[in-house]
Design an enzyme around this catalytic site. Structure first.
Site, PDB file in Angstrom:
ATOM      1  N   GLU A  67      21.449 -30.985  59.734  1.00 29.83           N
ATOM      2  CA  GLU A  67      22.094 -31.058  58.430  1.00 29.83           C
ATOM      3  C   GLU A  67      23.387 -31.863  58.481  1.00 29.83           C
ATOM      4  OE1 GLU A  67      20.857 -30.275  55.687  1.00 29.83           O
ATOM      5  OE2 GLU A  67      19.337 -28.743  56.027  1.00 29.83           O
ATOM      6  N   ARG A 100      23.753 -35.511  56.536  1.00 29.75           N
ATOM      7  CA  ARG A 100      24.678 -35.466  55.404  1.00 29.75           C
ATOM      8  C   ARG A 100      26.031 -36.081  55.732  1.00 29.75           C
ATOM      9  NH1 ARG A 100      23.528 -30.194  51.700  1.00 29.75           N
ATOM     10  NH2 ARG A 100      21.527 -29.561  52.584  1.00 29.75           N
ATOM     11  N   GLU A 158      13.152 -35.556  46.246  1.00 27.67           N
ATOM     12  CA  GLU A 158      12.042 -36.244  46.918  1.00 27.67           C
ATOM     13  C   GLU A 158      11.139 -37.039  45.971  1.00 27.67           C
ATOM     14  OE1 GLU A 158      13.873 -33.598  49.599  1.00 27.67           O
ATOM     15  OE2 GLU A 158      12.972 -33.094  47.662  1.00 27.67           O
ATOM     16  N   SER A 170      17.270 -39.637  55.661  1.00 29.38           N
ATOM     17  CA  SER A 170      16.633 -38.536  54.956  1.00 29.38           C
ATOM     18  C   SER A 170      17.536 -37.904  53.905  1.00 29.38           C
ATOM     19  CB  SER A 170      16.189 -37.459  55.963  1.00 29.38           C
ATOM     20  OG  SER A 170      15.264 -36.587  55.388  1.00 29.38           O
TER      21      SER A 170
END
Length: 623
Positions: free
Chosen positions: A256, A260, A525, A613
């Site tokens: 994460e 991020r 997404e 991502s």
């Protein structure tokens, strides 16, 4: 002196006793007389030693002195094995706007483990010194964590990859303007009620901290820059410079924080040329590296940014497969910028290890053990949670490296054949294509698809753009339509977190949502796939679908201070707000919507950038 005495006694240098016949009148006459007598007695005792014995005593005294000096030195300099840098006053200067990277940036290489090479380290190499709490940048009441600095030495850093320093002019049409206004509304609420914290809670008008790294700020940097929100971007940059403390004593998740925070910093650096983002990225990269110090090379899931101790998740001995294989783009990019191969070496070892493991026609279980390096045999196979981005990063690593690492492409193609063979199904009535799951190690099929799986159409279309089989585009188009229907067919116009599909022709709906799965977390997404398909095809249908989704967000998730996830997409009367605005709503969802509606399809060209991502664009290299 006990150590000194024990050594002497080992050589029989100390007699059992020394008898002194002292005239007690000396005590009565004067202290000075007694001192003279004592010195003479000691001197007589010393003269009884041979020359060899005296030499040994001198040697031992010298050794004790040296040990004492060494001990003193350790009390004043205790370098962190990963991070050890201190800036001089002349180096603590804020750069001018869009200042390109220069040799004024500083890092220091310090050895940590000879088997792993030098650990290049960066501690507080910022545009300004750590600001005291009363100087915290941002709205009044903003949270600032002050953490002690560590001393060290410095070296200049001359990045090998220069930033692109792109310019953006703002929205070009009404739809883009609407998305920009949505961002500004959410940012205003975050700034007022959650500044410096990870997430805004837009119902209670307060905040939620996960890692204490200001996730919403860092995740939104490139979104603001792309939208042309220069004032907001500058404000966020100042917070990163003065208030983003990366050495806090708390555990964070490698995956994460990489996608991020590290991804956000790297993307902001490439787009804006502001060197503070690279400085912070180097420091963070060094603090995350201990995760890779497992026996197998498969990283542990968590690390304490202060102590640099890594470990498996508290709830399981295993790491998630998607998490350990979705850090490669960011660490590779950091190596390419700095010229330090240690980051890429760490993540490449993971990719190579996973490449060698046995799979089910390219499909992987969702759990892997960092100690053994082996998959948990009977865990689920899915393109949803804990499996999704493994497949995404196979293709994107191949693209990032200039299509030069063949096993990335080969593993991706094998996996897509496995998807078609084992996971893809059509509903009997409306012929919706969906991607299910294999349970109990691949034995049982479950007609369940996570919203997370809707990244796949965009990924497959991207592969076709780079020469992979054309049939993947047909598959992607069909699957993206199903993803769109998961929104369209709900009363709120918003998709559920999980959708089930009916494989029996019984007259029931092709899709249905269970009560516990009916929440919507403002995920990106489907919008990601719509954006990629639009850029690659120019088909405005994808823009129209995205506009429908955006309007549903506006109607059912907007609050007076931001946007909230909801608990029930099946009810327009009771959507059940969940009081959480994740950082990815600003970092991904609104960014993809803004790009989707752009009059310039190539505002961020997929020939020049690959999105990580978390929707942070990183440059494509030629090797």
């Amino acid at each position: 002196m006990s150590g000194f005495q024990s050594k002497r006694e080992g050589y029989n240098f100390v007699p059992d006793f020394v008898e002194l016949n002292v005239d007690h009148s000396l005590h009565d006459d004067s202290v000075d007389s007694f001192s003279v007598f004592r010195r003479r007695s000691v001197w007589r005792w010393w003269n009884q030693f041979s020359r060899f014995q005296k030499s040994l005593v001198y040697l031992l005294l010298v050794l004790v002195g040296l040990l004492y000096l060494y001990w003193l030195s350790t009390q004043y300099v205790r370098p962190n094995p990963y991070i050890d840098t201190q800036l001089s006053a002349s180096q603590r200067q804020a750069p001018t706007e869009h200042q390109p990277i220069s040799n004024e940036v500083v890092i220091d290489n310090k050895p940590h483990d000879s088997s792993k090479g030098d650990e290049a380290v960066l501690e507080d190499a910022a545009e300004g010194a750590a600001a005291p709490e009363e100087e915290a940048v941002g709205p009044p009441g903003g949270h600032l964590v002050n953490v002690g600095e560590q001393p060290g030495t410095v070296k200049p850093l001359d990045p090998l990859v220069k930033p692109i320093a792109m310019k953006f002019s703002g929205p070009s049409n009404e739809r883009q303007e609407a998305v920009l206004n949505a961002f500004k509304h959410a940012w205003k609420g975050y700034k007022q009620y959650a500044w410096g914290h990870d997430n805004l809670k837009p119902i209670s008008a307060t905040y939620h901290d996960w890692f204490g790294l200001g996730l919403t700020i860092v995740d939104s940097l490139d979104t603001m820059y792309i939208m042309g929100l220069q004032d907001e971007f500058d404000e966020a940059k100042k917070w990163v410079s003065h208030s983003l403390r990366l050495n806090a004593d708390r555990d964070v998740n490698l995956f994460e924080v990489t996608i991020r925070v590290l991804g956000g910093l790297l993307s902001a650096y490439h787009l804006s040329a502001e060197r503070i983002f690279l400085e912070k990225a180097v420091e963070l990269g060094d603090r995350l590296l201990p995760c890779f110090e497992s026996d197998s090379g498969v990283p542990f899931s968590d690390v304490n940014l202060g102590s640099l101790k890594s470990h498996s998740p508290k709830w399981s001995p295993d790491s998630s497969t998607s998490e350990v294989t979705t850090v490669q783009l960011e660490f590779r990019d950091l190596s390419r910028i700095t010229g330090d191969p240690k980051y890429e070496k760490a993540v490449s070892r993971v990719s190579e290890h996973i490449h060698r493991l046995p799979k089910t026609d390219g499909l992987v279980p969702i759990f892997i053990n960092a100690h053994t390096g082996q998959f948990r045999t009977y865990s689920t196979i899915t393109l949803g949670a804990r499996g999704d981005s493994y497949y995404e990063y196979l293709l994107k690593q191949w693209l990032q490296t200039g299509q030069t690492v063949d096993y990335f492409r080969d593993d991706y193609l094998e996996a897509m054949r496995g998807v078609e063979k084992h996971l893809a199904r059509h509903t009997p009535r409306k012929k919706y294509l969906f991607i299910g799951e294999l349970m109990t190690g691949g034995k049982d099929f479950k007609p369940k698809m996570d919203h997370l799986t809707c990244y796949l159409p965009g990924t497959m279309a991207l592969g076709v753009h780079y020469g992979l089989p054309q049939k993947h585009m047909d598959f992607a188009s069909e699957l993206l339509y199903t993803c769109y229907r998961t929104y369209k067919d709900q009363p709120t116009g918003l998709a559920a977190e999980i959708t089930y599909f009916n494989l029996q022709d019984t007259g029931k709906d092709d899709m249905f949502v269970k009560t516990n799965d009916a929440h919507n977390l403002l995920r990106p997404e489907t919008l990601e796939s719509l954006y990629i398909m639009y850029q690659l095809t120019g088909n405005t249908t994808y823009q129209n679908w995205g506009w429908e989704i955006f309007q549903a967000f506006e109607k059912y998730t907007k609050t007076s201070v931001g946007y909230t996830s909801i608990g029930n997409v099946k009810s327009t009367q009771s959507p059940r707000p969940k009081d959480m605005m994740e950082s990815f709503f600003l970092g991904e969802t609104l960014k993809y919507l803004y790009l989707l509606f752009s009059d310039d399809r190539y505002l961020i060209s997929l020939d020049q950038f690959v999105f990580n991502s978390e929707a942070h664009p990183l440059p494509i290299y030629d090797s």
